[in-house]
Scaffold this active site. Structure first.
Site, mmCIF file in Angstrom:
data_model
loop_
_atom_site.group_PDB
_atom_site.id
_atom_site.type_symbol
_atom_site.label_atom_id
_atom_site.label_comp_id
_atom_site.label_asym_id
_atom_site.label_seq_id
_atom_site.Cartn_x
_atom_site.Cartn_y
_atom_site.Cartn_z
ATOM 1 N NE ARG A 10 -0.941 0.006 4.827
ATOM 2 C CZ ARG A 10 -0.968 0.332 6.020
ATOM 3 N NH1 ARG A 10 -1.938 1.412 5.998
ATOM 4 N NH2 ARG A 10 -0.701 0.178 7.306
ATOM 5 C CD GLU A 58 -16.830 2.790 0.763
ATOM 6 O OE1 GLU A 58 -16.338 2.866 1.815
ATOM 7 O OE2 GLU A 58 -18.013 2.844 0.858
ATOM 8 C CG PHE A 83 -14.941 -0.643 2.478
ATOM 9 C CD1 PHE A 83 -15.858 -1.794 2.992
ATOM 10 C CD2 PHE A 83 -14.170 -0.094 3.057
ATOM 11 C CE1 PHE A 83 -15.878 -1.951 4.403
ATOM 12 C CE2 PHE A 83 -14.102 -0.385 4.434
ATOM 13 C CZ PHE A 83 -14.955 -0.994 5.081
ATOM 14 C CG HIS A 109 -6.194 -2.118 4.412
ATOM 15 N ND1 HIS A 109 -5.601 -0.933 3.875
ATOM 16 C CD2 HIS A 109 -5.890 -1.882 5.908
ATOM 17 C CE1 HIS A 109 -4.947 -0.383 4.775
ATOM 18 N NE2 HIS A 109 -5.260 -0.630 5.908
ATOM 19 C CG ASP A 117 -8.939 -3.523 10.455
ATOM 20 O OD1 ASP A 117 -8.641 -2.953 11.891
ATOM 21 O OD2 ASP A 117 -8.397 -2.657 9.571
ATOM 22 N NE ARG A 167 -3.684 -2.768 9.098
ATOM 23 C CZ ARG A 167 -4.187 -2.862 10.201
ATOM 24 N NH1 ARG A 167 -5.163 -3.600 10.076
ATOM 25 N NH2 ARG A 167 -4.595 -1.884 11.099
#
Length: 314
Positions: A10, A58, A83, A109, A117, A167
């Site tokens: 990322r 989104e 998303f 992610h 998460d 991530r």
């Protein structure tokens, strides 16, 4: 491999966007209130007038990007994979895929390595969703060098592109000097004759580690980095299958719908050989440290060694 160096892809994405923005004024970036996490904030600091926070909306972000592409701009839209691929699927399909607009999706992610998460954010279905859209390119880089080159290639490609970035920091396995990346082409990182291990994303480094361990046990494993899931490098897969007679696909994704399934479909039609898949075994993840979760779900070198050993000698 760059000794000891690890970079989250990322971060690579954010740096590559900034470099693109420096050179190309038509590059614009849309984010869904996650610029710090997706690292589009790197682009934002350098080109504030071309970075747009669309908020936690989104679907609307993708629709706005489609409009920008129709105006001749080159939009990159970014959010977490859950998303960008999941929540916005309808808009990606109907507003980008159907009119074949020049929108690039940078999804961060992805996979189990999202860690703490938990299952709601650990998207292991994005390859399957994006592969199902006609004309969509789907990619997942192995390291920093490949990720940055992939973003450049996505810019030059005319049409929709989906890229998944991670991530967690992963080993840098490529030397930047002389490195080139081409959409739709895999690369042989290690030669072998007993089994071909075809991997992408963070599983590439694990596959290389596994191959070194297998060599000590007398098993010769070929390792292929297949960063482009769609279009698949069919020629390379078929060549590896013919050479080795056994194939294993490894990915941080559900075994349904991703790289493994793409490889299985090809081999079943054109070169039937024994096949195994290493991935998330059709279950949801859960919260925990990324490294521990990857080990628990078998997304690690030790598990690849177990699978290959049983496959070759079982």
């Amino acid at each position: 491999m760059a000794e000891g160096k690890k970079v989250a892809t990322r971060e690579s994405y954010g740096n590559a966007l900034k470099e693109l923005g420096d050179l190309h004024s038509e590059v614009v970036v849309f984010d869904a209130d996650l610029a710090g996490a997706t690292k589009t904030s790197i682009f934002q600091k350098a080109h504030q007038d071309r970075h747009f926070n669309c908020g936690i909306a989104e679907g609307n972000m993708v629709a706005v990007a489609a409009g920008a592409a129709a105006m001749g701009l080159v939009p990159f839209v970014s959010s977490f994979a859950m998303f960008a691929a999941g929540r916005a699927f309808e808009q990606v399909r109907n507003s980008v895929g159907y009119p074949h607009l020049n929108v690039k999706i940078g999804a961060t992610h992805g996979g189990i390595s999202v860690g703490e998460d938990g299952a709601s954010h650990q998207c292991c279905e994005d390859f399957a969703l994006m592969r199902s859209i006609p004309g969509m390119v789907v990619m997942s880089p192995a390291d920093d060098v490949e990720a940055r080159a992939m973003v450049q290639a996505a810019y030059h490609h005319k049409g929709p592109v989906y890229m998944r970035f991670g991530r967690a920091a992963v080993p840098v396995i490529h030397q930047e000097e002389g490195y080139t990346f081409q959409i739709g082409k895999g690369e042989v990182l290690m030669e072998g004759t007993d089994v071909a291990i075809i991997a992408n994303g963070l599983l590439v480094a694990e596959a290389l580690e596994a191959a070194r361990g297998l060599a000590q046990a007398g098993i010769s494993a070929q390792v292929i980095n297949m960063a482009t899931i769609k279009p698949l490098d069919e020629e390379l897969v078929l060549k590896a299958a013919a050479q080795c007679g056994r194939v294993i696909a490894c990915e941080e994704h559900n075994i349904i719908g991703g790289l493994g399934e793409a490889v299985c479909a090809l081999l079943s039609e054109k070169c039937p050989v024994p096949m195994r898949r290493v991935g998330v075994d059709d279950v949801f993840g859960h919260s925990g440290p990324a490294a521990a979760l990857l080990e628990q779900f078998g997304l690690c070198a030790a598990h690849i060694i177990e699978v290959v050993t049983d496959f070759v000698r079982g």
